[in-house]
Design an enzyme around this catalytic site. Sequence first.
Site, mmCIF file in Angstrom:
data_model
loop_
_atom_site.group_PDB
_atom_site.id
_atom_site.type_symbol
_atom_site.label_atom_id
_atom_site.label_comp_id
_atom_site.label_asym_id
_atom_site.label_seq_id
_atom_site.Cartn_x
_atom_site.Cartn_y
_atom_site.Cartn_z
ATOM 1 C CD GLU A 197 -3.009 1.071 2.200
ATOM 2 O OE1 GLU A 197 -3.479 2.105 2.685
ATOM 3 O OE2 GLU A 197 -3.460 -0.055 2.427
ATOM 4 C CE LYS A 198 1.403 2.636 5.542
ATOM 5 N NZ LYS A 198 0.290 1.685 5.413
ATOM 6 C CG ASP A 229 -2.259 -0.336 5.502
ATOM 7 O OD1 ASP A 229 -1.182 -0.952 5.448
ATOM 8 O OD2 ASP A 229 -2.319 0.881 5.768
ATOM 9 C CG ASP A 232 -7.918 -0.619 6.373
ATOM 10 O OD1 ASP A 232 -7.650 -0.773 5.159
ATOM 11 O OD2 ASP A 232 -7.614 0.414 7.001
ATOM 12 C CE1 TYR A 278 -3.201 -0.443 8.806
ATOM 13 C CE2 TYR A 278 -5.154 -1.450 9.763
ATOM 14 C CZ TYR A 278 -4.569 -0.587 8.862
ATOM 15 O OH TYR A 278 -5.360 0.136 8.008
ATOM 16 N NE ARG A 306 -4.312 4.744 8.673
ATOM 17 C CZ ARG A 306 -4.754 5.954 8.358
ATOM 18 N NH1 ARG A 306 -6.048 6.162 8.241
ATOM 19 N NH2 ARG A 306 -3.924 6.957 8.158
#
Length: 636
Positions: free
Chosen positions: A7-8, A103, A105, A330, A332
Amino acid sequence: MKLYIAEKPSLARAIADALPKPHRKADGCIHVGNGDVVSWCIGHLLTQVDPEAYDPQYKKWKFDHLPIIPDKWKLKSTPRTSKQLSILKKLIKQADSLVHVGDPDREGQLLVDEVIHFSGVKGDKLKNTQRCLVSDLTVNAVKRSLQQLRSNQEFVALSTSALARTRADWLYGLNLTRVYTLQAQKSGYKGVISVGRVQTPLLGLVARRDQQIEQFVSKPFYEVEASLQTQNGAVESFIAKWKPSAACAKYQDEEGRVVVKALAENVAARITNQPALVKRFVAKDKKQISPLPYNLSSLQIDAAKRYSYTAQQVLDICQVLYERYKLITYPRSDSRYLPKNHHAQVKSVTQAIAKNESSLQQAVDNADLSIKGRAWNDKKVDAHHAIIPTDIHKSLSSLDSASQNIYGLIARQYLCQFYPDYCYAECVAEIEINGGLFISKAKAKLSDGWKILFDKQEKDTFLPKLQTGQTLFCSKGEVNEKNTQPPAYFTDATLLAAMSNIARYVKDAQLKTILKETDGLGTEATRAGIIELLFKRQFLQRKGKLITATDTGRKLIESLPEMLTLPDMTAQWEMQLNAISEKEQSYQGFVLPLQNQLKAIIEKAIADGPQALTNLPASVNLFKKKQTKRRSYVKK
């Protein structure tokens, strides 16, 4: 070649560190020793196109165009992300197989799926795409995640849920912003009236609370206490409180408080110097199990209560602890549970806590690591688990005090899981005095259990050891006059709690019964940003720890139709989006009724005309033109 799509960049580097060496860095990717490649997104590489991309006439805002509902949705890259998108598309085409490492989610699932579909992946290559769930950026944890790859097909429903949310927000925000801006401009207003499905009800929540406080009129109410003594052996005294019978209902308010002083005085007089009888006495030993590990909202609420941190501050601190220092998992997350297989790592995690935070050394030494309580529940863990410390050893002295405080909260909440229950004795006595019922309760600690880890300890209260049928003496009945109190202004903690449990604030009684206690306004990842957005737009303000609506914010809520400012519709959306992610509802079953509802709202707004918006200050630009909020990622 296998391509890992993170994701990043920080997540991509963590993945590469867990793959064979040597590594060779290239433009927008990392080549690893076995020939595989790790690349990354930079948050969302793709975004919804502007309305004029569907039809050039939509560039001009007109009632006739509304509602704008695309037949076929389109995405586009942005100048900031176009280079990395091109790199990824080329790598995806070259790859034999793909591993999705967004991520863990809803948004992280969609973010990478969008790139895969935009790149034209089809057939077996799409079907065989794997999913890697990384909640801990330490090398050993990432290696474990890479050994537990799942089919990305398992997460189609989660991605569909995120897609439904994104498109619904676009439809709702764009169309309602245009219709109410056009109506306001008829009244001379020069700005843009931005309406959001979460931000507007949240502002409404605060504005209505402020109004309730301002309009509140304190009223007296009355309680009767009986001073009681035992009569056998050593005399012991205690207090019992009157419980009015159903016959007193007409003298009570909606909360059951007695509002007629004469009634209370009559009861007090009737019980003075009278015998009393113990109708029922129950003494039980009770237990309170430890609180679960944190999800993001529960951590933000506790940090607000203890340290007065805002939701955004907590999220920002957590991201640094997770990405830069790898000290927590993680952040979030909306889960408060852990997978059962994680229990095998508790020794290394608790040892890390002891080395990182010396004040918790004794708490670690006294922990019973064999305890495996309710927190370990595979059925309640899917894409991600609760926020807990990792097994990384790092002196916290190099961190700022706020980061140390947040780490301490997370570590202590984790250690709770390895302590016994808090045990206490509870006694309840029901006493009859001259036909009236009086209640007395007491509670006393038996053992600290997990509560020893926390500063705040409850005070013990006591009752004599009574028996059913025992005779007592009431020496005095006393009337205590109290006054009703207004609701409290929102704080960071209570506003987050309200967003997390929105059913309490839903007006529709039928919907309130359907909503679960956990159904919320917004998601774990978005709540902090939504609150901050309202501050930036000067709709909310802080007065010390208190959060209130500004005059401008209140005028906006007063101007819009009530249904748009209540959390009812948004709460129902969140419930349906969760149902989609759990394969209990379809995408079409959510979007089609929403489109019909949107058409009805717009038709009513046009029919009502601009009258409701005449009170807005024409010289003040309440909103800048709405931009879709995306995650912010800094390449380190």
